[in-house]
Scaffold this motif. Structure first.
Motif, short mmCIF file in Angstrom:
data_model
loop_
_atom_site.label_atom_id
_atom_site.label_comp_id
_atom_site.label_asym_id
_atom_site.label_seq_id
_atom_site.Cartn_x
_atom_site.Cartn_y
_atom_site.Cartn_z
N ASP A 299 17.20 39.67 -108.03
CA ASP A 299 17.02 39.91 -106.59
C ASP A 299 15.58 39.65 -106.16
OD1 ASP A 299 15.61 42.12 -107.49
OD2 ASP A 299 17.04 43.60 -106.76
N SER A 300 14.77 39.09 -107.07
CA SER A 300 13.37 38.69 -106.82
C SER A 300 12.42 39.88 -106.73
CB SER A 300 13.25 37.85 -105.53
OG SER A 300 14.11 36.74 -105.58
N ARG A 301 12.85 41.04 -107.17
CA ARG A 301 12.01 42.23 -107.06
C ARG A 301 11.66 42.79 -108.43
NH1 ARG A 301 14.33 46.66 -103.31
NH2 ARG A 301 15.93 46.67 -104.93
N VAL A 302 10.50 43.44 -108.48
CA VAL A 302 10.08 44.25 -109.62
C VAL A 302 9.97 45.69 -109.13
CG1 VAL A 302 8.24 44.72 -111.29
CG2 VAL A 302 8.85 42.35 -110.75
N GLU A 358 9.67 34.93 -105.07
CA GLU A 358 10.65 34.32 -104.20
C GLU A 358 11.84 33.76 -104.97
OE1 GLU A 358 8.49 31.38 -102.02
OE2 GLU A 358 7.31 32.84 -100.88
N ASP A 359 11.86 33.99 -106.28
CA ASP A 359 12.94 33.51 -107.13
C ASP A 359 13.29 34.63 -108.12
OD1 ASP A 359 14.80 31.85 -108.35
OD2 ASP A 359 13.43 30.13 -108.46
N PHE A 374 0.22 45.12 -115.28
CA PHE A 374 1.41 44.45 -115.80
C PHE A 374 1.56 43.08 -115.15
CE2 PHE A 374 2.72 46.95 -112.14
CZ PHE A 374 3.56 46.09 -111.43
N ALA A 375 2.39 42.25 -115.76
CA ALA A 375 2.65 40.91 -115.22
C ALA A 375 4.15 40.69 -115.14
CB ALA A 375 2.01 39.84 -116.11
N SER A 376 4.56 39.89 -114.15
CA SER A 376 5.97 39.52 -114.00
C SER A 376 6.06 38.02 -113.80
CB SER A 376 6.62 40.28 -112.84
OG SER A 376 5.85 40.12 -111.64
N LEU A 377 7.20 37.44 -114.18
CA LEU A 377 7.37 35.99 -114.14
C LEU A 377 8.71 35.66 -113.51
CD1 LEU A 377 6.67 33.04 -115.02
CD2 LEU A 377 7.80 33.58 -117.21
N SER A 378 8.69 34.78 -112.49
CA SER A 378 9.93 34.33 -111.87
C SER A 378 10.20 32.88 -112.24
CB SER A 378 9.86 34.49 -110.35
OG SER A 378 8.69 33.90 -109.81
N TYR A 379 11.45 32.46 -112.01
CA TYR A 379 11.93 31.17 -112.50
C TYR A 379 11.17 29.99 -111.89
CZ TYR A 379 15.41 27.77 -114.11
OH TYR A 379 16.06 26.73 -114.72
N ASP A 380 10.58 30.17 -110.72
CA ASP A 380 9.82 29.09 -110.09
C ASP A 380 8.43 28.92 -110.70
OD1 ASP A 380 8.67 31.39 -109.14
OD2 ASP A 380 9.09 31.01 -107.02
N GLY A 381 8.12 29.67 -111.77
CA GLY A 381 6.84 29.52 -112.45
C GLY A 381 5.72 30.38 -111.89
N ARG A 382 6.06 31.35 -111.09
CA ARG A 382 5.04 32.24 -110.51
C ARG A 382 4.83 33.45 -111.40
NH1 ARG A 382 5.35 34.23 -104.30
NH2 ARG A 382 5.02 31.97 -104.07
N VAL A 383 3.59 33.62 -111.86
CA VAL A 383 3.19 34.81 -112.60
C VAL A 383 2.40 35.70 -111.66
CG1 VAL A 383 1.95 35.73 -114.61
CG2 VAL A 383 3.02 33.46 -114.74
#
Length: 398
Positions: A299-302, A358-359, A374-383
């Motif tokens: 859902d694009s959220r952390v 956004e992904d 902390f760090a999070s990573l979405s499928y569009d390559g955004r860290v």
């Protein structure tokens, strides 16, 4: 003083593999990220890469080094907890007949032991191959994880229905040394999907997931120790053990839920969170303050939760640790003690929802050196590198 904002590091391709780098002597806030560029898999264009990024909290900037991962798309990445130069990747490999296989490999970062500064050089260096983990005869690699025990150099890989225990200290170009293996025997030919090493019990136990079930294993006997059947309504995506309190396990899955278990009482779910509206891909306890829990979702959220009721500090003070050898202690006694003091227990709550992606967010990891980052990573390559809110930090410390 204003709250420190998040900082974004953007890759030029899609990605889903993220790991915190451990054991670096500089105690820097570092993460490893692996790319999934189809161009690099089919032999055209650029190779896939592993990015080592460092967050400079004082200057609020990110530094990087880039390494070539020419063998395929990185589907999972794990950093050694004891050697900052060592990592593993799980990647897809396309054979000559066009078949795609999932393989696993150990790599070494091309640094000198005394040279740990990041250069910010945009040119990519080659990773140094240490050893393959498995072979085509053992089938697809489903997951790779290092032992948290600093006294051994063990790695576990999951196959479809077998997990393998490797001694990487004896690794060579011919491969790592296989110490033992164990088969998953259940109706319907289930397949492993993920796993987590239990940091307690002398690191001699692990938990695995297959479909909607969770299974515990003893690495000394290579036998199953417990089973949580139908833990989730759909596929279980990830799991994590509370690092400071034995037996407490968090799981997440495609039913959009995060659940908590005491593995001594596998038929009873302790708590359920419904913070997400789509699949939950990742769940992580904070290594230092275990009431803090991160989840990441499609859902694009952390979401950052404070689950004090199941932490080592449910009443604002440390609960006495159980004896490592006290495997037979009754669950009811622990439950009764906590219930009798429930009026004093801190409230479980959502601390903050982070919406910088956004992904689909496939991975979230705490820094190994700073408990508030902390760090999070979405499928569009955004860290996205983020912080625990200052108000929550002070609530814990003061």
């Amino acid at each position: 003083m204003a709250e420190t904002s998040s900082i974004i590091y953007g890759l030029e391709t899609r990605a889903r593999a993220l790991s915190a780098q451990c054991a670096n002597e500089l105690e820097a806030i570092r993460f490893l990220v692996g790319t999934q560029s189809f161009r690099g898999t089919n032999g055209r264009g650029e190779d896939n890469q592993v990015h080592l990024i460092e967050y400079d909290e004082e200057r609020h900037t990110i530094h990087k080094n880039i390494f070539t991962h020419s063998v395929g798309e990185v589907w999972q990445l794990a950093a050694s907890p004891t050697n900052h130069l060592l990592l593993s990747t799980r990647y897809n490999s396309i054979s000559n007949d066009g078949r795609t296989d999932m393989r696993a490999c150990l790599w070494k970062l091309p640094f000198d032991n005394d040279d740990q500064e990041l250069s910010d050089d945009s040119s990519a260096k080659d990773l140094i191959k240490v050893a393959d983990l498995g072979s085509a005869e053992q089938g697809d690699a489903k997951y790779v994880m290092f032992s948290p025990n600093e006294e051994v150099d063990d790695v576990i890989t999951l196959g479809d229905a077998t997990f393998y225990l490797w001694d990487i200290e004896a690794s060579s170009s011919a491969g790592a040394r296989l110490k033992s293996h164990c088969d998953l025997e259940a109706k319907g030919h289930p397949k492993f999907t993920s796993a987590r090493w239990d940091p307690h019990h002398r690191c001699m136990q692990i938990a695995t997931t297959n479909d909607s079930c969770i299974r515990g294993w003893d690495l000394r006997s290579m036998k199953q120790t417990y089973s949580i059947d139908n833990a989730h309504g759909q596929l279980v995506r990830d799991l994590d053990f509370n690092p400071n309190r034995q037996y407490i396990l968090a799981t997440c899955g495609d039913d959009c839920r995060t659940k908590f278990w005491d593995v001594r009482s596998p038929n009873n779910c302790l708590k359920t969170l419904d913070d997400h509206s789509h699949w939950v891909w990742s769940v992580r306890f904070n290594h230092f303050h275990d009431q803090l829990l991160l989840t990441a979702s499609s859902d694009s959220r952390v979401v950052l939760n404070s689950i004090s009721s199941l932490s080592s500090e449910p009443f604002g003070k440390l609960v006495d640790e159980l004896d490592e050898d006290d495997e037979e202690r009754e669950v009811d006694a622990d439950t009764e003690r906590r219930t009798s003091r429930s009026e004093q227990a801190l409230e479980d709550t959502v601390v903050q929802v982070f919406e910088e992606h956004e992904d689909s967010v496939y991975s979230v990891e705490w820094s190994s050196s700073d408990p508030w980052v902390f760090a999070s990573l979405s499928y569009d390559g955004r860290v996205v590198v983020n912080h625990v809110p200052r108000s929550e930090k002070y609530k814990i410390l003061l």
